[in-house]
Design a protein around this motif. Structure first.
Motif, PDB file in Angstrom:
ATOM      1  N   HIS A  79     -28.601  64.481 -30.803  1.00  0.00           N
ATOM      2  CA  HIS A  79     -29.259  65.624 -30.184  1.00  0.00           C
ATOM      3  C   HIS A  79     -30.015  66.440 -31.238  1.00  0.00           C
ATOM      4  N   PHE A  80     -29.548  66.357 -32.476  1.00  0.00           N
ATOM      5  CA  PHE A  80     -30.273  66.928 -33.613  1.00  0.00           C
ATOM      6  C   PHE A  80     -30.378  65.863 -34.706  1.00  0.00           C
ATOM      7  N   THR A  81     -31.518  65.830 -35.366  1.00  0.00           N
ATOM      8  CA  THR A  81     -31.655  65.046 -36.588  1.00  0.00           C
ATOM      9  C   THR A  81     -31.808  66.036 -37.735  1.00  0.00           C
ATOM     10  N   ALA A  82     -30.911  65.931 -38.717  1.00  0.00           N
ATOM     11  CA  ALA A  82     -30.876  66.877 -39.842  1.00  0.00           C
ATOM     12  C   ALA A  82     -31.430  66.197 -41.090  1.00  0.00           C
ATOM     13  N   TYR A  83     -32.521  66.759 -41.621  1.00  0.00           N
ATOM     14  CA  TYR A  83     -33.159  66.222 -42.820  1.00  0.00           C
ATOM     15  C   TYR A  83     -32.834  67.132 -44.012  1.00  0.00           C
ATOM     16  N   PRO A  84     -32.523  66.555 -45.170  1.00  0.00           N
ATOM     17  CA  PRO A  84     -32.167  67.367 -46.351  1.00  0.00           C
ATOM     18  C   PRO A  84     -33.400  68.020 -46.971  1.00  0.00           C
ATOM     19  N   ILE A  85     -33.202  69.171 -47.549  1.00  0.00           N
ATOM     20  CA  ILE A  85     -34.255  69.853 -48.307  1.00  0.00           C
ATOM     21  C   ILE A  85     -33.645  70.354 -49.617  1.00  0.00           C
ATOM     22  N   GLU A  86     -34.509  70.736 -50.544  1.00  0.00           N
ATOM     23  CA  GLU A  86     -34.172  71.341 -51.844  1.00  0.00           C
ATOM     24  C   GLU A  86     -33.648  70.336 -52.865  1.00  0.00           C
ATOM     25  N   ALA A 264     -31.006  60.875 -43.676  1.00  0.00           N
ATOM     26  CA  ALA A 264     -30.808  62.023 -42.781  1.00  0.00           C
ATOM     27  C   ALA A 264     -29.473  61.854 -42.090  1.00  0.00           C
ATOM     28  N   ALA A 265     -29.150  62.804 -41.223  1.00  0.00           N
ATOM     29  CA  ALA A 265     -27.921  62.752 -40.435  1.00  0.00           C
ATOM     30  C   ALA A 265     -28.261  63.051 -38.974  1.00  0.00           C
ATOM     31  N   GLU A 266     -27.540  62.388 -38.062  1.00  0.00           N
ATOM     32  CA  GLU A 266     -27.683  62.652 -36.627  1.00  0.00           C
ATOM     33  C   GLU A 266     -26.487  63.477 -36.169  1.00  0.00           C
ATOM     34  N   VAL A 267     -26.765  64.528 -35.396  1.00  0.00           N
ATOM     35  CA  VAL A 267     -25.712  65.419 -34.909  1.00  0.00           C
ATOM     36  C   VAL A 267     -25.654  65.313 -33.391  1.00  0.00           C
ATOM     37  N   PHE A 268     -24.486  64.997 -32.859  1.00  0.00           N
ATOM     38  CA  PHE A 268     -24.274  64.882 -31.417  1.00  0.00           C
ATOM     39  C   PHE A 268     -23.452  66.086 -30.955  1.00  0.00           C
ATOM     40  N   ASP A 273     -28.068  70.290 -23.383  1.00  0.00           N
ATOM     41  CA  ASP A 273     -29.006  71.344 -23.006  1.00  0.00           C
ATOM     42  C   ASP A 273     -28.792  72.644 -23.781  1.00  0.00           C
ATOM     43  N   ASN A 274     -27.695  72.700 -24.549  1.00  0.00           N
ATOM     44  CA  ASN A 274     -27.382  73.931 -25.289  1.00  0.00           C
ATOM     45  C   ASN A 274     -27.997  73.874 -26.689  1.00  0.00           C
ATOM     46  N   ILE A 275     -29.288  73.607 -26.732  1.00  0.00           N
ATOM     47  CA  ILE A 275     -29.979  73.363 -27.999  1.00  0.00           C
ATOM     48  C   ILE A 275     -30.109  74.636 -28.828  1.00  0.00           C
ATOM     49  N   THR A 276     -30.522  75.730 -28.206  1.00  0.00           N
ATOM     50  CA  THR A 276     -30.820  76.960 -28.945  1.00  0.00           C
ATOM     51  C   THR A 276     -29.586  77.507 -29.652  1.00  0.00           C
ATOM     52  N   LEU A 293     -33.826  70.913 -39.024  1.00  0.00           N
ATOM     53  CA  LEU A 293     -33.349  70.318 -37.776  1.00  0.00           C
ATOM     54  C   LEU A 293     -34.499  70.062 -36.813  1.00  0.00           C
ATOM     55  N   THR A 294     -34.488  68.885 -36.195  1.00  0.00           N
ATOM     56  CA  THR A 294     -35.365  68.602 -35.058  1.00  0.00           C
ATOM     57  C   THR A 294     -34.470  68.144 -33.918  1.00  0.00           C
ATOM     58  N   ASP A 295     -34.663  68.717 -32.730  1.00  0.00           N
ATOM     59  CA  ASP A 295     -33.791  68.373 -31.601  1.00  0.00           C
ATOM     60  C   ASP A 295     -34.441  67.314 -30.717  1.00  0.00           C
TER      61      ASP A 295
END
Length: 456
Positions: A79-86, A264-268, A273-276, A293-295
Protein backbone atom coordinates in the motif's frame (compact mmCIF):
# COMPACT_ATOMS: atom_id res chain seq x y z
CA UNK A 1 -78.52 -1.94 -14.88
CA UNK A 2 -77.06 1.03 -13.10
CA UNK A 3 -78.76 0.05 -9.87
CA UNK A 4 -77.30 -3.42 -10.02
CA UNK A 5 -73.78 -2.38 -11.05
CA UNK A 6 -73.39 0.72 -8.93
CA UNK A 7 -72.82 -0.95 -5.54
CA UNK A 8 -70.22 -3.31 -6.95
CA UNK A 9 -68.23 -0.50 -8.53
CA UNK A 10 -68.54 1.70 -5.47
CA UNK A 11 -66.96 -1.08 -3.48
CA UNK A 12 -64.25 -1.36 -6.11
CA UNK A 13 -63.25 2.28 -6.26
CA UNK A 14 -60.89 2.01 -3.31
CA UNK A 15 -57.21 2.42 -4.26
CA UNK A 16 -55.91 -0.73 -5.97
CA UNK A 17 -59.04 -2.70 -5.17
CA UNK A 18 -59.87 -6.21 -6.28
CA UNK A 19 -62.06 -4.81 -9.05
CA UNK A 20 -59.15 -2.81 -10.53
CA UNK A 21 -56.80 -5.76 -10.36
CA UNK A 22 -59.40 -7.98 -12.06
CA UNK A 23 -59.88 -5.56 -14.98
CA UNK A 24 -56.12 -5.02 -15.35
CA UNK A 25 -55.59 -8.77 -15.36
CA UNK A 26 -58.12 -9.22 -18.17
CA UNK A 27 -56.36 -6.56 -20.23
CA UNK A 28 -53.04 -8.38 -19.77
CA UNK A 29 -54.42 -11.73 -20.97
CA UNK A 30 -54.19 -12.20 -24.72
CA UNK A 31 -57.26 -12.58 -26.89
CA UNK A 32 -57.37 -13.35 -30.57
CA UNK A 33 -58.51 -9.89 -31.64
CA UNK A 34 -55.96 -8.25 -29.28
CA UNK A 35 -53.02 -10.41 -30.34
CA UNK A 36 -51.02 -7.51 -31.77
CA UNK A 37 -51.25 -5.48 -28.57
CA UNK A 38 -50.34 -8.58 -26.57
CA UNK A 39 -47.24 -9.15 -28.72
CA UNK A 40 -46.15 -5.53 -28.20
CA UNK A 41 -46.60 -5.94 -24.42
CA UNK A 42 -44.59 -9.19 -24.46
CA UNK A 43 -41.76 -7.62 -26.41
CA UNK A 44 -41.77 -4.69 -23.99
CA UNK A 45 -41.49 -7.14 -21.10
CA UNK A 46 -38.56 -8.87 -22.80
CA UNK A 47 -36.91 -5.49 -23.37
CA UNK A 48 -37.13 -4.62 -19.69
CA UNK A 49 -35.76 -8.05 -18.75
CA UNK A 50 -32.81 -7.72 -21.14
CA UNK A 51 -32.02 -4.22 -19.89
CA UNK A 52 -32.06 -5.24 -16.22
CA UNK A 53 -30.06 -8.43 -16.83
CA UNK A 54 -27.48 -6.61 -18.93
CA UNK A 55 -26.98 -3.92 -16.32
CA UNK A 56 -26.58 -6.45 -13.51
CA UNK A 57 -24.12 -8.60 -15.48
CA UNK A 58 -21.99 -5.70 -16.72
CA UNK A 59 -21.80 -4.01 -13.32
CA UNK A 60 -20.98 -7.33 -11.62
CA UNK A 61 -18.19 -8.08 -14.09
CA UNK A 62 -16.75 -4.59 -13.70
CA UNK A 63 -16.89 -4.90 -9.90
CA UNK A 64 -15.15 -8.26 -10.11
CA UNK A 65 -12.59 -6.87 -12.55
CA UNK A 66 -11.74 -3.98 -10.25
CA UNK A 67 -11.69 -6.13 -7.11
CA UNK A 68 -9.52 -8.81 -8.69
CA UNK A 69 -7.04 -6.28 -10.04
CA UNK A 70 -6.89 -4.56 -6.66
CA UNK A 71 -6.30 -7.87 -4.91
CA UNK A 72 -3.56 -8.92 -7.31
CA UNK A 73 -1.80 -5.56 -7.41
CA UNK A 74 -1.90 -5.01 -3.66
CA UNK A 75 -1.08 -8.66 -3.02
CA UNK A 76 2.42 -8.10 -4.42
CA UNK A 77 2.94 -4.35 -4.26
CA UNK A 78 2.47 -2.70 -0.89
CA UNK A 79 0.00 0.00 0.00
CA UNK A 80 3.09 2.18 0.43
CA UNK A 81 6.46 1.94 -1.28
CA UNK A 82 9.20 3.48 0.88
CA UNK A 83 12.33 4.75 -0.89
CA UNK A 84 15.48 5.66 1.11
CA UNK A 85 16.91 9.17 1.09
CA UNK A 86 20.03 10.88 2.53
CA UNK A 87 22.13 7.69 2.65
CA UNK A 88 22.37 4.19 1.20
CA UNK A 89 19.71 1.71 2.26
CA UNK A 90 21.97 -0.63 4.18
CA UNK A 91 19.81 -0.63 7.32
CA UNK A 92 16.82 -2.15 5.52
CA UNK A 93 16.25 -4.89 8.10
CA UNK A 94 16.12 -2.42 10.98
CA UNK A 95 13.89 -0.08 8.95
CA UNK A 96 11.41 -2.85 8.13
CA UNK A 97 11.34 -3.93 11.79
CA UNK A 98 10.57 -0.34 12.81
CA UNK A 99 7.82 -0.02 10.19
CA UNK A 100 6.13 -3.20 11.40
CA UNK A 101 5.89 -1.77 14.92
CA UNK A 102 3.71 1.15 13.73
CA UNK A 103 0.01 0.68 14.67
CA UNK A 104 -2.03 -0.10 11.57
CA UNK A 105 0.85 -1.70 9.64
CA UNK A 106 0.30 -5.39 8.86
CA UNK A 107 3.83 -6.13 7.68
CA UNK A 108 6.63 -4.75 5.54
CA UNK A 109 9.13 -6.32 3.16
CA UNK A 110 12.40 -5.13 1.63
CA UNK A 111 13.61 -5.94 -1.87
CA UNK A 112 16.19 -5.30 -4.56
CA UNK A 113 14.87 -4.34 -7.99
CA UNK A 114 16.33 -3.82 -11.44
CA UNK A 115 15.56 -4.07 -15.16
CA UNK A 116 17.30 -6.70 -17.29
CA UNK A 117 17.01 -8.53 -20.59
CA UNK A 118 16.12 -12.19 -20.06
CA UNK A 119 17.05 -14.73 -22.71
CA UNK A 120 15.92 -18.33 -23.02
CA UNK A 121 15.93 -20.78 -25.89
CA UNK A 122 16.21 -18.31 -28.72
CA UNK A 123 13.72 -15.80 -27.28
CA UNK A 124 14.44 -12.68 -25.25
CA UNK A 125 12.32 -10.11 -23.44
CA UNK A 126 12.72 -7.32 -20.93
CA UNK A 127 11.80 -8.20 -17.35
CA UNK A 128 11.81 -6.71 -13.87
CA UNK A 129 13.98 -8.61 -11.39
CA UNK A 130 13.16 -8.52 -7.71
CA UNK A 131 15.51 -9.88 -5.13
CA UNK A 132 13.76 -11.12 -1.96
CA UNK A 133 14.61 -13.60 0.74
CA UNK A 134 12.36 -16.51 1.71
CA UNK A 135 11.15 -14.83 4.89
CA UNK A 136 9.70 -11.91 2.96
CA UNK A 137 8.25 -14.08 0.19
CA UNK A 138 6.31 -16.01 2.82
CA UNK A 139 4.71 -12.73 3.89
CA UNK A 140 3.36 -12.31 0.33
CA UNK A 141 0.81 -15.10 0.56
CA UNK A 142 -0.40 -14.48 -3.00
CA UNK A 143 3.08 -15.10 -4.42
CA UNK A 144 4.04 -17.85 -1.98
CA UNK A 145 0.91 -19.85 -2.79
CA UNK A 146 1.15 -19.32 -6.55
CA UNK A 147 4.03 -21.74 -7.19
CA UNK A 148 2.69 -24.15 -9.82
CA UNK A 149 6.05 -25.88 -10.43
CA UNK A 150 8.87 -26.18 -7.95
CA UNK A 151 8.74 -24.63 -4.49
CA UNK A 152 10.18 -21.96 -2.24
CA UNK A 153 11.95 -24.35 0.14
CA UNK A 154 15.67 -23.50 0.54
CA UNK A 155 15.08 -20.45 -1.62
CA UNK A 156 17.85 -18.35 -0.07
CA UNK A 157 20.54 -20.91 -0.89
CA UNK A 158 19.15 -22.02 -4.25
CA UNK A 159 20.89 -19.34 -6.37
CA UNK A 160 18.02 -19.82 -8.83
CA UNK A 161 15.17 -17.71 -10.15
CA UNK A 162 11.37 -17.77 -10.05
CA UNK A 163 9.42 -16.73 -13.14
CA UNK A 164 5.76 -16.59 -14.18
CA UNK A 165 4.38 -19.31 -16.42
CA UNK A 166 3.74 -16.84 -19.26
CA UNK A 167 7.33 -15.66 -19.11
CA UNK A 168 8.44 -19.31 -19.14
CA UNK A 169 6.39 -19.85 -22.30
CA UNK A 170 7.85 -16.72 -23.90
CA UNK A 171 11.42 -17.78 -23.15
CA UNK A 172 10.74 -21.42 -23.98
CA UNK A 173 12.08 -22.74 -20.68
CA UNK A 174 10.83 -25.07 -17.99
CA UNK A 175 11.85 -26.06 -14.47
CA UNK A 176 15.62 -26.59 -14.23
CA UNK A 177 16.49 -24.78 -17.47
CA UNK A 178 18.99 -21.94 -17.53
CA UNK A 179 17.88 -18.35 -18.17
CA UNK A 180 20.47 -15.80 -19.16
CA UNK A 181 19.98 -12.27 -17.84
CA UNK A 182 21.82 -9.30 -19.27
CA UNK A 183 22.42 -5.97 -17.55
CA UNK A 184 23.94 -3.24 -19.74
CA UNK A 185 25.41 -1.54 -16.66
CA UNK A 186 28.23 -4.00 -16.10
CA UNK A 187 31.91 -3.81 -15.22
CA UNK A 188 33.97 -0.79 -16.23
CA UNK A 189 36.89 -1.39 -18.56
CA UNK A 190 39.35 0.94 -20.27
CA UNK A 191 37.00 0.80 -23.24
CA UNK A 192 33.85 1.64 -21.24
CA UNK A 193 31.10 -0.33 -19.57
CA UNK A 194 30.57 -3.93 -20.65
CA UNK A 195 27.25 -5.77 -20.27
CA UNK A 196 26.98 -8.11 -17.33
CA UNK A 197 25.74 -11.55 -18.40
CA UNK A 198 24.91 -14.36 -16.01
CA UNK A 199 22.81 -17.51 -16.14
CA UNK A 200 20.53 -18.86 -13.42
CA UNK A 201 18.46 -22.05 -13.23
CA UNK A 202 14.67 -21.86 -13.02
CA UNK A 203 13.67 -23.27 -9.63
CA UNK A 204 10.08 -21.94 -9.35
CA UNK A 205 7.37 -21.25 -11.94
CA UNK A 206 4.38 -19.37 -10.52
CA UNK A 207 0.90 -18.58 -11.83
CA UNK A 208 -0.62 -15.44 -10.30
CA UNK A 209 -3.46 -15.19 -12.82
CA UNK A 210 -2.44 -11.67 -13.83
CA UNK A 211 -0.74 -11.17 -17.16
CA UNK A 212 1.55 -8.32 -16.08
CA UNK A 213 3.14 -10.27 -13.20
CA UNK A 214 3.17 -13.65 -14.95
CA UNK A 215 4.87 -12.18 -18.03
CA UNK A 216 7.31 -9.55 -16.81
CA UNK A 217 8.43 -10.35 -13.25
CA UNK A 218 11.37 -12.49 -12.16
CA UNK A 219 12.40 -13.19 -8.57
CA UNK A 220 15.79 -14.27 -7.19
CA UNK A 221 17.28 -14.55 -3.69
CA UNK A 222 18.29 -11.18 -2.33
CA UNK A 223 22.03 -11.80 -1.97
CA UNK A 224 22.56 -12.90 -5.60
CA UNK A 225 20.41 -9.92 -6.64
CA UNK A 226 22.57 -7.54 -4.60
CA UNK A 227 25.67 -9.03 -6.14
CA UNK A 228 24.28 -8.87 -9.69
CA UNK A 229 23.15 -5.25 -9.45
CA UNK A 230 26.20 -4.28 -7.35
CA UNK A 231 24.06 -3.04 -4.48
CA UNK A 232 26.65 -3.50 -1.78
CA UNK A 233 29.69 -1.82 -0.30
CA UNK A 234 32.78 -3.20 1.38
CA UNK A 235 33.42 -1.66 4.82
CA UNK A 236 35.98 -2.29 7.51
CA UNK A 237 34.94 -4.72 10.19
CA UNK A 238 34.22 -3.19 13.64
CA UNK A 239 37.50 -2.38 15.42
CA UNK A 240 39.56 -2.96 12.28
CA UNK A 241 42.13 -0.30 11.48
CA UNK A 242 42.68 0.88 7.89
CA UNK A 243 45.07 -1.36 6.00
CA UNK A 244 48.36 -0.47 4.46
CA UNK A 245 48.04 0.30 0.71
CA UNK A 246 50.34 -2.62 0.05
CA UNK A 247 48.07 -5.10 1.81
CA UNK A 248 47.54 -8.43 0.10
CA UNK A 249 44.16 -9.61 -1.20
CA UNK A 250 43.93 -12.08 1.67
CA UNK A 251 44.44 -9.31 4.22
CA UNK A 252 41.82 -7.12 2.51
CA UNK A 253 39.27 -9.96 2.50
CA UNK A 254 39.93 -10.60 6.19
CA UNK A 255 39.63 -6.92 7.15
CA UNK A 256 36.56 -5.93 5.12
CA UNK A 257 32.99 -7.19 5.18
CA UNK A 258 30.36 -6.80 2.48
CA UNK A 259 27.22 -4.86 3.44
CA UNK A 260 24.26 -5.29 1.09
CA UNK A 261 21.75 -2.64 0.15
CA UNK A 262 18.05 -2.77 -0.70
CA UNK A 263 16.26 -0.73 -3.34
CA UNK A 264 13.13 0.02 -1.30
CA UNK A 265 10.58 -1.43 1.10
CA UNK A 266 6.88 -2.26 0.64
CA UNK A 267 4.52 -1.45 3.52
CA UNK A 268 1.19 -3.27 3.85
CA UNK A 269 -1.47 -1.69 6.09
CA UNK A 270 -4.66 -3.03 7.65
CA UNK A 271 -7.00 -0.58 5.89
CA UNK A 272 -6.00 0.23 2.28
CA UNK A 273 -8.27 3.29 2.26
CA UNK A 274 -6.67 4.80 5.38
CA UNK A 275 -3.81 6.27 3.37
CA UNK A 276 -3.65 9.79 4.82
CA UNK A 277 -3.50 8.77 8.49
CA UNK A 278 -0.98 5.99 7.89
CA UNK A 279 1.26 8.26 5.86
CA UNK A 280 1.44 10.67 8.82
CA UNK A 281 2.20 7.84 11.23
CA UNK A 282 4.99 6.44 9.08
CA UNK A 283 6.60 9.80 8.33
CA UNK A 284 6.50 10.87 11.98
CA UNK A 285 7.75 7.56 13.37
CA UNK A 286 11.04 8.22 15.25
CA UNK A 287 12.24 4.62 14.88
CA UNK A 288 12.62 4.68 11.10
CA UNK A 289 15.08 6.46 8.86
CA UNK A 290 13.96 9.25 6.44
CA UNK A 291 11.85 7.74 3.64
CA UNK A 292 9.95 8.98 0.62
CA UNK A 293 6.51 7.33 0.45
CA UNK A 294 4.32 6.68 -2.58
CA UNK A 295 0.94 5.04 -1.96
CA UNK A 296 -1.03 2.64 -4.14
CA UNK A 297 -3.58 5.29 -5.08
CA UNK A 298 -0.84 7.52 -6.47
CA UNK A 299 0.78 4.67 -8.39
CA UNK A 300 -2.50 3.50 -9.93
CA UNK A 301 -4.48 6.75 -9.97
CA UNK A 302 -4.96 6.90 -13.73
CA UNK A 303 -5.84 3.23 -14.04
CA UNK A 304 -8.48 3.07 -11.32
CA UNK A 305 -9.89 6.48 -12.25
CA UNK A 306 -10.38 5.17 -15.79
CA UNK A 307 -12.16 2.11 -14.39
CA UNK A 308 -14.48 4.31 -12.32
CA UNK A 309 -15.31 6.52 -15.30
CA UNK A 310 -15.96 3.43 -17.39
CA UNK A 311 -18.37 2.06 -14.79
CA UNK A 312 -20.37 5.29 -14.74
CA UNK A 313 -20.46 5.52 -18.53
CA UNK A 314 -21.48 1.88 -18.96
CA UNK A 315 -24.25 2.24 -16.37
CA UNK A 316 -25.56 5.34 -18.11
CA UNK A 317 -25.46 3.82 -21.59
CA UNK A 318 -27.01 0.49 -20.61
CA UNK A 319 -29.74 2.28 -18.65
CA UNK A 320 -30.96 3.48 -22.04
CA UNK A 321 -32.13 -0.07 -22.75
CA UNK A 322 -34.55 0.16 -19.82
CA UNK A 323 -35.55 3.67 -20.91
CA UNK A 324 -36.39 2.39 -24.41
CA UNK A 325 -38.43 -0.42 -22.86
CA UNK A 326 -40.27 2.18 -20.77
CA UNK A 327 -41.19 4.07 -23.95
CA UNK A 328 -42.47 0.78 -25.34
CA UNK A 329 -44.71 0.50 -22.28
CA UNK A 330 -46.11 3.94 -23.12
CA UNK A 331 -46.80 2.98 -26.73
CA UNK A 332 -48.39 -0.36 -25.87
CA UNK A 333 -50.61 1.25 -23.21
CA UNK A 334 -51.71 4.01 -25.58
CA UNK A 335 -52.71 1.33 -28.10
CA UNK A 336 -54.51 -0.56 -25.36
CA UNK A 337 -56.37 2.59 -24.27
CA UNK A 338 -57.50 3.26 -27.85
CA UNK A 339 -58.65 -0.33 -28.21
CA UNK A 340 -60.52 -0.29 -24.90
CA UNK A 341 -62.19 3.11 -25.30
CA UNK A 342 -65.68 1.61 -25.35
CA UNK A 343 -64.90 -0.52 -22.29
CA UNK A 344 -63.67 2.58 -20.46
CA UNK A 345 -66.90 4.39 -21.35
CA UNK A 346 -69.03 1.50 -20.05
CA UNK A 347 -67.05 1.39 -16.81
CA UNK A 348 -67.50 5.14 -16.36
CA UNK A 349 -71.26 4.92 -16.90
CA UNK A 350 -71.39 2.12 -14.33
CA UNK A 351 -69.82 4.38 -11.70
CA UNK A 352 -66.04 3.90 -12.06
CA UNK A 353 -64.17 7.09 -11.17
CA UNK A 354 -61.36 8.69 -13.17
CA UNK A 355 -58.94 7.63 -10.45
CA UNK A 356 -60.08 4.02 -10.78
CA UNK A 357 -59.52 4.08 -14.55
CA UNK A 358 -56.05 5.55 -14.02
CA UNK A 359 -55.18 2.84 -11.51
CA UNK A 360 -56.38 0.09 -13.85
CA UNK A 361 -54.02 1.12 -16.62
CA UNK A 362 -51.24 1.94 -14.17
CA UNK A 363 -51.51 -1.59 -12.80
CA UNK A 364 -51.44 -2.98 -16.34
CA UNK A 365 -48.29 -1.12 -17.37
CA UNK A 366 -46.51 -1.55 -14.05
CA UNK A 367 -47.19 -5.30 -14.13
CA UNK A 368 -45.44 -5.51 -17.49
CA UNK A 369 -42.45 -3.68 -16.01
CA UNK A 370 -42.50 -5.73 -12.80
CA UNK A 371 -42.55 -9.11 -14.55
CA UNK A 372 -39.82 -7.95 -16.93
CA UNK A 373 -37.71 -6.64 -14.04
CA UNK A 374 -38.15 -9.88 -12.08
CA UNK A 375 -37.16 -11.99 -15.08
CA UNK A 376 -34.17 -9.74 -15.75
CA UNK A 377 -33.11 -9.93 -12.09
CA UNK A 378 -33.14 -13.73 -12.08
CA UNK A 379 -31.37 -13.94 -15.44
CA UNK A 380 -28.77 -11.34 -14.46
CA UNK A 381 -27.92 -13.06 -11.18
CA UNK A 382 -27.59 -16.46 -12.88
CA UNK A 383 -25.30 -15.13 -15.61
CA UNK A 384 -23.23 -13.10 -13.11
CA UNK A 385 -22.70 -16.15 -10.91
CA UNK A 386 -21.50 -18.21 -13.91
CA UNK A 387 -19.68 -15.52 -15.91
CA UNK A 388 -16.39 -17.39 -16.34
CA UNK A 389 -17.92 -20.82 -17.27
CA UNK A 390 -20.20 -19.10 -19.79
CA UNK A 391 -17.27 -17.14 -21.25
CA UNK A 392 -15.21 -20.33 -21.60
CA UNK A 393 -18.15 -22.17 -23.19
CA UNK A 394 -18.82 -19.45 -25.75
CA UNK A 395 -15.10 -19.09 -26.51
CA UNK A 396 -14.69 -22.82 -27.07
CA UNK A 397 -17.89 -23.08 -29.10
CA UNK A 398 -17.13 -20.18 -31.41
CA UNK A 399 -13.37 -20.61 -31.41
CA UNK A 400 -12.94 -16.92 -30.57
CA UNK A 401 -11.03 -15.50 -27.58
CA UNK A 402 -13.54 -13.49 -25.53
CA UNK A 403 -11.90 -11.13 -23.02
CA UNK A 404 -8.33 -12.17 -23.98
CA UNK A 405 -6.01 -11.93 -20.95
CA UNK A 406 -3.39 -10.02 -22.94
CA UNK A 407 -5.81 -7.09 -23.15
CA UNK A 408 -7.72 -7.42 -19.88
CA UNK A 409 -4.76 -8.35 -17.58
CA UNK A 410 -6.60 -11.29 -15.95
CA UNK A 411 -6.61 -14.92 -17.09
CA UNK A 412 -10.28 -15.43 -16.13
CA UNK A 413 -13.44 -13.32 -16.15
CA UNK A 414 -14.23 -12.29 -12.54
CA UNK A 415 -17.69 -11.32 -11.32
CA UNK A 416 -18.79 -9.77 -8.04
CA UNK A 417 -22.44 -8.85 -7.54
CA UNK A 418 -23.07 -5.82 -5.35
CA UNK A 419 -26.51 -5.97 -3.62
CA UNK A 420 -26.67 -2.17 -3.48
CA UNK A 421 -26.14 -1.84 -7.23
CA UNK A 422 -28.66 -4.60 -7.94
CA UNK A 423 -31.20 -2.75 -5.79
CA UNK A 424 -30.51 0.47 -7.70
CA UNK A 425 -31.00 -1.29 -11.05
CA UNK A 426 -34.25 -2.94 -9.94
CA UNK A 427 -35.50 0.33 -8.46
CA UNK A 428 -34.62 2.18 -11.67
CA UNK A 429 -36.49 -0.33 -13.81
CA UNK A 430 -39.59 -0.34 -11.60
CA UNK A 431 -39.54 3.46 -11.31
CA UNK A 432 -39.32 3.98 -15.08
CA UNK A 433 -42.02 1.36 -15.65
CA UNK A 434 -44.39 3.14 -13.27
CA UNK A 435 -43.66 6.59 -14.70
CA UNK A 436 -44.30 5.24 -18.19
CA UNK A 437 -47.87 4.36 -17.23
CA UNK A 438 -48.89 7.81 -16.00
CA UNK A 439 -49.59 9.52 -19.32
CA UNK A 440 -51.56 6.66 -20.95
CA UNK A 441 -53.52 6.13 -17.72
CA UNK A 442 -54.31 9.86 -17.52
CA UNK A 443 -55.48 9.84 -21.13
CA UNK A 444 -57.74 6.90 -20.38
CA UNK A 445 -59.25 8.70 -17.38
CA UNK A 446 -60.07 11.74 -19.56
CA UNK A 447 -62.32 9.77 -21.92
CA UNK A 448 -65.84 11.17 -22.20
CA UNK A 449 -68.21 8.17 -22.05
CA UNK A 450 -70.82 9.93 -24.18
CA UNK A 451 -68.36 10.63 -27.00
CA UNK A 452 -66.87 7.14 -26.76
CA UNK A 453 -70.28 5.41 -27.02
CA UNK A 454 -71.83 7.73 -29.62
CA UNK A 455 -70.74 5.63 -32.60
CA UNK A 456 -70.96 2.22 -30.94
Amino acid sequence: MTDLGQPALNKGTKPFSRFEWMIAGRYLRARRKEAFISVIASLTMVGVAIGVATLIVVMSVMNGFRGELLTKILGLNGHFTAYPIEREFTDYKETVAGLQDIPGVSFAVYFVEGQVLASGRGNSTGVTVRGMDEENIKKLKLLYGAASQGGWDNWDSSNGIAIGYRLAQTLGVSLGDQVQIINPDGAMTPFGSTPQIRSYPVTVIFDLGMVEFDSFFMYMPIEPAQDYFKLYEDVLKPGQKPLDPMATDEEIDAAYQRVGQASAAEVFIDDPDNITVMRQRIESNPNTRPLVLTDWQQRNETFFSALQVERVVMFTILSMIILVAAFNIISSLIMLVKDKSSDIAVLRTMGATRGSIMRIFSITGTTIGFVGTLAGLVLGLIVSANAEPLRAFVSNTLGVAIFPPELFYLSSLPSKTDPVEVTVVVGLALGLSFLATLYPAWRAAQYDPVEALRYE
